[in-house]
Design a protein around this motif. Structure first.
Motif, PDB file in Angstrom:
ATOM      1  N   GLY A 442      -3.687 -10.879  -4.514  1.00 56.21           N
ATOM      2  CA  GLY A 442      -4.753  -9.895  -4.384  1.00 56.21           C
ATOM      3  C   GLY A 442      -4.572  -9.031  -3.149  1.00 56.21           C
ATOM      4  N   PHE A 443      -4.106  -9.653  -2.066  1.00 51.47           N
ATOM      5  CA  PHE A 443      -3.901  -8.907  -0.823  1.00 51.47           C
ATOM      6  C   PHE A 443      -2.812  -7.853  -0.988  1.00 51.47           C
ATOM      7  CE2 PHE A 443      -1.684  -8.801   3.411  1.00 51.47           C
ATOM      8  CZ  PHE A 443      -2.621  -7.980   4.035  1.00 51.47           C
ATOM      9  N   VAL A 444      -1.642  -8.260  -1.450  1.00 52.39           N
ATOM     10  CA  VAL A 444      -0.532  -7.303  -1.484  1.00 52.39           C
ATOM     11  C   VAL A 444      -0.738  -6.213  -2.536  1.00 52.39           C
ATOM     12  CG1 VAL A 444       1.146  -8.913  -0.507  1.00 52.39           C
ATOM     13  CG2 VAL A 444       0.861  -8.809  -2.995  1.00 52.39           C
ATOM     14  N   THR A 445      -1.337  -6.545  -3.687  1.00 48.72           N
ATOM     15  CA  THR A 445      -1.513  -5.515  -4.715  1.00 48.72           C
ATOM     16  C   THR A 445      -2.603  -4.512  -4.361  1.00 48.72           C
ATOM     17  OG1 THR A 445      -2.926  -7.037  -5.976  1.00 48.72           O
ATOM     18  CG2 THR A 445      -0.612  -6.882  -6.640  1.00 48.72           C
ATOM     19  N   SER A 446      -3.417  -4.810  -3.339  1.00 50.17           N
ATOM     20  CA  SER A 446      -4.417  -3.836  -2.898  1.00 50.17           C
ATOM     21  C   SER A 446      -3.816  -2.783  -1.974  1.00 50.17           C
ATOM     22  CB  SER A 446      -5.561  -4.551  -2.168  1.00 50.17           C
ATOM     23  OG  SER A 446      -5.150  -5.001  -0.886  1.00 50.17           O
ATOM     24  N   LEU A 447      -2.612  -2.997  -1.473  1.00 48.10           N
ATOM     25  CA  LEU A 447      -2.064  -2.125  -0.434  1.00 48.10           C
ATOM     26  C   LEU A 447      -1.576  -0.761  -0.921  1.00 48.10           C
ATOM     27  CD1 LEU A 447      -0.161  -4.791   1.714  1.00 48.10           C
ATOM     28  CD2 LEU A 447      -2.499  -3.949   1.963  1.00 48.10           C
ATOM     29  N   PRO A 448      -0.956  -0.638  -2.121  1.00 50.62           N
ATOM     30  CA  PRO A 448      -0.497   0.697  -2.535  1.00 50.62           C
ATOM     31  C   PRO A 448      -1.601   1.733  -2.590  1.00 50.62           C
ATOM     32  CG  PRO A 448       0.508  -0.981  -3.914  1.00 50.62           C
ATOM     33  CD  PRO A 448      -0.523  -1.669  -3.076  1.00 50.62           C
ATOM     34  N   ALA A 449      -2.835   1.309  -2.833  1.00 48.81           N
ATOM     35  CA  ALA A 449      -3.952   2.258  -2.884  1.00 48.81           C
ATOM     36  C   ALA A 449      -4.242   2.867  -1.514  1.00 48.81           C
ATOM     37  CB  ALA A 449      -5.205   1.573  -3.423  1.00 48.81           C
ATOM     38  N   LEU A 450      -3.673   2.283  -0.458  1.00 48.27           N
ATOM     39  CA  LEU A 450      -3.927   2.789   0.895  1.00 48.27           C
ATOM     40  C   LEU A 450      -2.909   3.834   1.322  1.00 48.27           C
ATOM     41  CD1 LEU A 450      -4.784  -0.577   2.680  1.00 48.27           C
ATOM     42  CD2 LEU A 450      -6.293   0.945   1.416  1.00 48.27           C
ATOM     43  N   GLY A 451      -1.703   3.775   0.772  1.00 50.25           N
ATOM     44  CA  GLY A 451      -0.689   4.753   1.153  1.00 50.25           C
ATOM     45  C   GLY A 451       0.709   4.187   1.061  1.00 50.25           C
ATOM     46  N   PRO A 452       1.741   5.039   1.306  1.00 47.51           N
ATOM     47  CA  PRO A 452       3.136   4.574   1.231  1.00 47.51           C
ATOM     48  C   PRO A 452       3.484   3.548   2.310  1.00 47.51           C
ATOM     49  CG  PRO A 452       2.999   6.979   1.147  1.00 47.51           C
ATOM     50  CD  PRO A 452       1.647   6.482   1.540  1.00 47.51           C
ATOM     51  N   ILE A 453       2.805   3.641   3.479  1.00 50.01           N
ATOM     52  CA  ILE A 453       2.997   2.671   4.564  1.00 50.01           C
ATOM     53  C   ILE A 453       1.622   2.161   4.970  1.00 50.01           C
ATOM     54  CG2 ILE A 453       3.975   2.246   6.846  1.00 50.01           C
ATOM     55  CD1 ILE A 453       5.671   4.749   6.530  1.00 50.01           C
ATOM     56  N   VAL A 454       1.482   0.846   5.102  1.00 50.21           N
ATOM     57  CA  VAL A 454       0.185   0.253   5.455  1.00 50.21           C
ATOM     58  C   VAL A 454       0.391  -0.707   6.621  1.00 50.21           C
ATOM     59  CG1 VAL A 454      -1.765  -1.113   4.641  1.00 50.21           C
ATOM     60  CG2 VAL A 454      -0.611   0.443   3.070  1.00 50.21           C
ATOM     61  N   ARG A 460      -0.740 -11.811  16.630  1.00 49.75           N
ATOM     62  CA  ARG A 460      -0.428 -10.703  17.537  1.00 49.75           C
ATOM     63  C   ARG A 460       0.619  -9.758  16.970  1.00 49.75           C
ATOM     64  NH1 ARG A 460       0.244 -14.054  23.231  1.00 49.75           N
ATOM     65  NH2 ARG A 460      -1.912 -14.796  23.406  1.00 49.75           N
ATOM     66  N   GLN A 461       1.250 -10.153  15.882  1.00 48.36           N
ATOM     67  CA  GLN A 461       2.334  -9.363  15.307  1.00 48.36           C
ATOM     68  C   GLN A 461       1.776  -8.235  14.438  1.00 48.36           C
ATOM     69  OE1 GLN A 461       6.129  -9.780  15.276  1.00 48.36           O
ATOM     70  NE2 GLN A 461       5.582  -7.693  14.739  1.00 48.36           N
ATOM     71  N   THR A 462       2.229  -7.015  14.709  1.00 41.62           N
ATOM     72  CA  THR A 462       1.866  -5.873  13.877  1.00 41.62           C
ATOM     73  C   THR A 462       2.993  -5.611  12.894  1.00 41.62           C
ATOM     74  OG1 THR A 462       0.558  -4.875  15.629  1.00 41.62           O
ATOM     75  CG2 THR A 462       1.256  -3.427  13.854  1.00 41.62           C
ATOM     76  N   GLY A 463       2.634  -5.435  11.634  1.00 39.93           N
ATOM     77  CA  GLY A 463       3.622  -5.171  10.601  1.00 39.93           C
ATOM     78  C   GLY A 463       3.292  -3.909   9.833  1.00 39.93           C
ATOM     79  N   TYR A 464       4.308  -3.346   9.200  1.00 42.06           N
ATOM     80  CA  TYR A 464       4.127  -2.143   8.388  1.00 42.06           C
ATOM     81  C   TYR A 464       4.727  -2.417   7.011  1.00 42.06           C
ATOM     82  CZ  TYR A 464       2.924  -0.037  12.812  1.00 42.06           C
ATOM     83  OH  TYR A 464       2.294   0.241  14.001  1.00 42.06           O
ATOM     84  N   VAL A 465       3.861  -2.405   6.005  1.00 39.71           N
ATOM     85  CA  VAL A 465       4.284  -2.718   4.641  1.00 39.71           C
ATOM     86  C   VAL A 465       4.698  -1.426   3.949  1.00 39.71           C
ATOM     87  CG1 VAL A 465       3.623  -3.738   2.443  1.00 39.71           C
ATOM     88  CG2 VAL A 465       2.674  -4.657   4.568  1.00 39.71           C
ATOM     89  N   LEU A 466       5.901  -1.398   3.408  1.00 34.33           N
ATOM     90  CA  LEU A 466       6.385  -0.262   2.619  1.00 34.33           C
ATOM     91  C   LEU A 466       5.993  -0.518   1.174  1.00 34.33           C
ATOM     92  CD1 LEU A 466       9.962  -0.009   4.206  1.00 34.33           C
ATOM     93  CD2 LEU A 466       7.792   0.876   5.076  1.00 34.33           C
ATOM     94  N   THR A 467       5.229   0.385   0.573  1.00 33.64           N
ATOM     95  CA  THR A 467       4.630   0.084  -0.732  1.00 33.64           C
ATOM     96  C   THR A 467       5.342   0.731  -1.906  1.00 33.64           C
ATOM     97  OG1 THR A 467       3.045   1.920  -0.666  1.00 33.64           O
ATOM     98  CG2 THR A 467       2.372  -0.146   0.377  1.00 33.64           C
ATOM     99  N   THR A 468       6.422   1.473  -1.671  1.00 37.34           N
ATOM    100  CA  THR A 468       7.162   2.055  -2.804  1.00 37.34           C
ATOM    101  C   THR A 468       8.615   1.606  -2.748  1.00 37.34           C
ATOM    102  OG1 THR A 468       7.945   4.089  -1.722  1.00 37.34           O
ATOM    103  CG2 THR A 468       5.687   4.104  -2.596  1.00 37.34           C
ATOM    104  N   PRO A 469       9.253   1.425  -3.891  1.00 33.75           N
ATOM    105  CA  PRO A 469      10.659   0.979  -3.880  1.00 33.75           C
ATOM    106  C   PRO A 469      11.597   2.015  -3.274  1.00 33.75           C
ATOM    107  CG  PRO A 469       9.923   1.477  -6.121  1.00 33.75           C
ATOM    108  CD  PRO A 469       8.717   1.522  -5.254  1.00 33.75           C
ATOM    109  N   ASP A 470      11.274   3.314  -3.449  1.00 36.47           N
ATOM    110  CA  ASP A 470      12.135   4.354  -2.874  1.00 36.47           C
ATOM    111  C   ASP A 470      12.146   4.281  -1.351  1.00 36.47           C
ATOM    112  OD1 ASP A 470      12.781   5.276  -5.365  1.00 36.47           O
ATOM    113  OD2 ASP A 470      11.270   6.865  -5.381  1.00 36.47           O
ATOM    114  N   LEU A 471      10.971   4.069  -0.759  1.00 42.59           N
ATOM    115  CA  LEU A 471      10.874   3.956   0.693  1.00 42.59           C
ATOM    116  C   LEU A 471      11.608   2.710   1.175  1.00 42.59           C
ATOM    117  CD1 LEU A 471       9.528   5.683   2.832  1.00 42.59           C
ATOM    118  CD2 LEU A 471       7.503   4.247   2.665  1.00 42.59           C
ATOM    119  N   LEU A 472      11.459   1.634   0.424  1.00 40.54           N
ATOM    120  CA  LEU A 472      12.140   0.388   0.776  1.00 40.54           C
ATOM    121  C   LEU A 472      13.654   0.571   0.751  1.00 40.54           C
ATOM    122  CD1 LEU A 472      12.133  -2.675   1.256  1.00 40.54           C
ATOM    123  CD2 LEU A 472      12.035  -2.962  -1.209  1.00 40.54           C
ATOM    124  N   ARG A 473      14.150   1.228  -0.295  1.00 38.45           N
ATOM    125  CA  ARG A 473      15.598   1.455  -0.385  1.00 38.45           C
ATOM    126  C   ARG A 473      16.080   2.371   0.742  1.00 38.45           C
ATOM    127  NH1 ARG A 473      17.968  -0.390  -4.887  1.00 38.45           N
ATOM    128  NH2 ARG A 473      16.580  -1.193  -6.505  1.00 38.45           N
TER     129      ARG A 473
END
Length: 856
Positions: A442-454, A460-473
């Motif tokens: 539920g957590f990860v599938t909610s992220l694409p609705a926020l943008g290409p990077i979330v 204390r660790q900050t992370g940036y999730v890439l939500t499209t395969p093109d961006l990941l590649r």
């Protein structure tokens, strides 16, 4: 049109929303449309072929209503009903919680326009009925936020309590997910706008079912005798029933008939008995809507003292249809009351004064009835249908114009770090760890609705999730260097020097040095051993007994992976240690990685057990490696290949410590993931007879009654499709590495040390890349259907230089194990067991798979 409506209450239960939804359904059907209702179950409801009851949670009912969550089981039920009932044109949600969220998710999965009717003031309901309003509203907000992004701007309103603000996050957040919003009144539409809803809002009144009004006789009323008041509705605190009884008690020459049921029934009886009001105030219990209208036909006025709660009130519309004046307390309701008498304020005193005034002067009511005579037809449901259908048409137009898609999946890249949205659900110290650990999918599938990077936070660790395969590649195929310090620290005791935590030249060298152990020529040898183990295992399974296939999958995969690591007889003790230690160690990796180091240190007992098991495992594997070196023979297994390989560029060879690291990594990376994926394949097949029969037919044609061999796999394309779909559907939910230096992505630069994350599960459940992603469909991988887009979005094994080296062996092992099982056995799942996905590993795992086996 075919409209799928979702509401958190069964229409047979008591409440204004239920009455409104039932009237709307019948109005749409009379206008030639088709409606399927998805609702919470009600065991007392009569069967209805167009009502689908979703599966409730196994918890007590709340306020008399079963609680439904947007689970995968419910998603499968909804998808099956959508498929069986033909195309759905509109999804229309009518409430805020589990069923409505499931409807919203179904609309997005199936790419269907979504309309939401905001019906209820949950903020007022919680404050008036909960013993702990702030805690209740906060918990509901956090639960709701697991499934619905709360990312819109909600202006601060000084007059609101903290509990009300939490509740408004759920009300406005649910509305914000829709393509079009309906509000039953203008004052509620204004409140939605004031709480940050930016979706188009149309005011459309609820209506009274025409069938209830057709042929009904004119009202019968008398102007002499006591003032006859009527109450119709749920006996609940927010409706202010006890205040009404007190106001009537203070009014001479006044009587009250109460129709309805609810939590305050006992308190109402007690008050009536205590005050000896039985001759003036009568409780009739729950009655039908038609009976309530009959009672209105002989009453002088409807008593409706609700204040700050009702958005409209269905009983107000019913009173208007019957020409019955209304005595009310909330000035906001005036727009729904063409002729009524408002109390000066919400107090009992003001209400009693109003009633006394009417009891003394009946001409006031006569004038109101005359005014109402011109408005009785306005509230017929048939008068509202055209407006509702117009909203549906507008939603479809918005959907076709791609504006709702842009809302669901924003594509604009951020230009600065400040423009990167942060995922909702962050809590102090833990960040998003708690949400990720309790509801990973539920957590990860909610992220694409926020943008290409979330942006996400794990401690204390900050992370940036890439939500499209093109961006990941783009990022993974670049020259950027990554490190995995968090993972290295978390697993330092067992495999802290393995290839997946190395970086730069050291990582590239290690990949070169272990890749010969996984070359195609070696895989052919491993496959023979894997097939022998799978055949022996499958043949020994018990007939007709209850078997937990998840336990079987773990045992089988452990045996297979450890046997391909070292086949020599002197590896037996190490294999026993692997069976004893690896499952528990694997279950701890995800927890240790997700928890901040300062919290991880507090797990004293778990840390001691972790170090102890890690030491025993490394000692056992180390003893085997030392014996391999002493014997200096090639046993055609992984350890032999690792020991004997010399890097052609540097002349380096792997040390014993390096080999132990890589052997344990193969166990850790292979056993948990392969066992989970194998278990999911068996589970999916056991639930789907059509898929099972196609597999059985292919296995019978290729394998027959003999044993499965590796050469059979190339002749079974449908089995390969089922394996591919399992890997798509149940891909890893998270993968992460830290940027070694500042990382430019488009115009934004991610700071060095930040975690760069991606989720195969998220991408592979995104409707942009996979049609109907929540449907398990092996046919999407046949030669005709498999699209390039889908192939590029299949990232379960990673991308680029960090792609898993064992991907081919994993698919081979899953296919062999499944062929060995399904060529011999039919699986009958235990109907009493509910399979849940556990995130003990980076691949979600079935909690258990109890089945009964019968020979084929």
């Amino acid at each position: 049109m075919h409209i799928a409506m979702f509401v958190d209450y069964h229409p047979a239960s008591l409440g204004g929303v239920q009455t409104a939804v039932s009237a709307l359904r019948r109005g749409l059907e009379r206008a030639g449309h088709r409606v399927t209702l998805f609702v919470a179950p009600d065991e007392n409801a009569a069967p209805d072929s167009d009502i689908v009851a979703l599966h409730p949670l196994s918890i007590p009912a709340i306020n008399g209503f079963e609680v439904v969550a947007p689970t995968r089981r419910n998603a499968e039920l909804i998808d099956a009903e959508f498929a069986a009932r033909g195309p759905v044109d509109i999804v229309h949600t009518q409430s805020t919680y589990g069923v409505a969220i499931a409807g919203m998710k179904a609309a997005r999965r199936h790419r269907i326009p979504l309309v939401h009717t905001a019906q209820s003031r949950d903020d007022a309901f919680i404050e008036l009925t909960s013993p702990a309003p702030h805690a209740t509203a906060l918990v509901l907000r956090l639960l709701h936020g697991r499934y619905v992004p709360h990312i819109h701007h909600m202006p601060h309103r000084a007059e609101e309590s903290a509990a009300a603000r939490h509740a408004w996050w759920t009300i406005s957040g649910q509305a914000q997910t829709a393509d079009q919003v309906i509000a039953p009144t203008q004052h509620f539409a204004d409140l939605l706008l004031a709480h940050g809803v930016t979706r188009p809002i149309t005011v459309v009144s609820n209506g009274v079912d025409d069938a209830l009004l057709d042929g009904r006789a004119e009202r019968r009323h008398l102007d002499d005798g006591p003032l006859q008041l009527i109450w119709c509705g749920r006996l609940s605190a927010e409706k202010r029933l006890l205040e009404s009884i007190e106001a009537v008690r203070r009014t001479e020459n006044c009587e009250l008939d109460i129709y309805g049921d609810g939590d305050l029934h006992g308190a109402a009886v007690g008050k009536i008995v205590e005050r000896r009001l039985g001759d003036r105030i009568r409780l009739h219990g729950r009655v039908s809507q038609s009976e309530c209208l009959d009672a209105m036909a002989t009453a002088d006025a409807l008593l409706f003292p609700s204040h700050g709660f009702d958005t409209q009130g269905m009983v107000l519309l019913e009173a208007q249809a019957m020409g019955l004046p209304v005595v009310y307390s909330d000035p906001a309701l005036a727009e729904s009351i063409p002729a009524g008498v408002p109390a000066a304020d919400a107090s009992v005193e003001a209400l009693a004064e109003t009633l006394a005034k009417l009891a003394a002067d009946r001409s006031i009511l006569s004038d109101l009835r005359a005014t109402l005579a011109g408005h009785t037809e306005d509230v017929r449901q048939s008068r509202q249908i055209a407006k509702v259908v117009e909203v549906y048409v507008q939603a479809q137009a918005r959907f076709l114009d791609d504006s709702p898609n842009a809302t669901a999946f924003p594509t604009t890249m951020p230009r600065t770090l400040a423009e990167i949205p942060t995922a909702p659900g962050k809590v102090p110290v833990l960040g998003h760890s708690l949400r990720a650990l309790t509801d990973a999918p539920g957590f990860v599938t909610s992220l694409p609705a926020l943008g290409p990077i979330v942006r996400v936070h794990f401690g204390r660790q900050t992370g940036y999730v890439l939500t499209t395969p093109d961006l990941l590649r783009e990022v993974n195929l670049s020259d950027a260097e990554f490190e995995r310090e968090d993972l290295r620290e978390a697993i330092a005791d067992i495999a802290g020097g393995a290839v997946n935590v190395l970086r730069g030249p050291e990582h590239r060298l290690r990949r070169r040095m272990i890749s010969p152990a996984l070359r195609q020529s070696r895989l052919a040898e491993y496959a023979e051993a894997a097939a022998d183990i799978a055949n022996t295992w499958a043949a020994a399974l018990p007939v007709g007994e209850r078997v937990n296939l998840m336990d079987e999958a773990h045992g089988l995969v452990l045996d297979t992976v450890s046997a391909t690591l070292f086949t020599a007889d002197f590896g037996d003790s190490a294999r026993r240690e692997i069976r004893d230690s690896v499952p528990w160690l694997l279950s701890q990796v995800i927890v240790r990685t997700a928890l901040p180091p300062q919290l991880r240190k507090l797990r004293v007992i778990a840390n001691y057990r972790w170090r102890s098991k890690a030491r025993h495992l490394r000692d056992a594997v180390g003893a085997v490696v030392a014996e391999y070196r002493r014997r200096d023979e090639d046993f055609n297994d992984v350890v032999s290949a690792l020991i004997r390989h010399t890097d052609s560029e540097t002349g380096e060879r792997l040390s014993d410590a390096h080999i132990i690291d890589e052997a344990i990594l193969m166990l850790a990376g292979g056993v948990g993931s392969m066992a989970s994926l194998t278990g999911w394949l068996w589970h999916e097949v056991s639930l789907r007879p059509d898929i099972a029969e196609k597999l059985y037919a292919e296995l019978d044609s290729v394998v027959g009654t003999g044993e499965v061999r590796p050469e059979h796999l190339g002749k079974m394309p449908y089995l390969k499709q089922v394996v591919s779909e399992t890997i798509r559907f149940w891909g890893p939910w998270i993968s992460a590495a830290n940027a070694s230096a500042d990382l430019p992505i488009g115009e934004v630069t991610i700071p060095a040390g930040s975690a760069i994350m991606f989720s195969p599960y998220m991408v592979q459940h995104d409707p942009r890349w996979f049609a109907h992603p929540e449907t398990f469909d092996p046919e999407r991988w046949n030669a005709e259907n498999a699209a390039d887009t889908a192939k590029k979005a299949m990232i379960s094994f990673g991308v680029g230089r960090r792609r898993c080296l064992g991907d081919h062996f994993a698919m081979l092992e899953i296919a062999l194990a499944s062929a060995a099982l399904l060529s011999r056995w039919r699986l009958t799942p235990d109907p009493k067991h509910r399979v849940r996905a556990s995130n003990r590993d980076f691949v979600l795992s079935p909690n258990a798979l109890p089945v009964t086996l019968t020979r084929r």
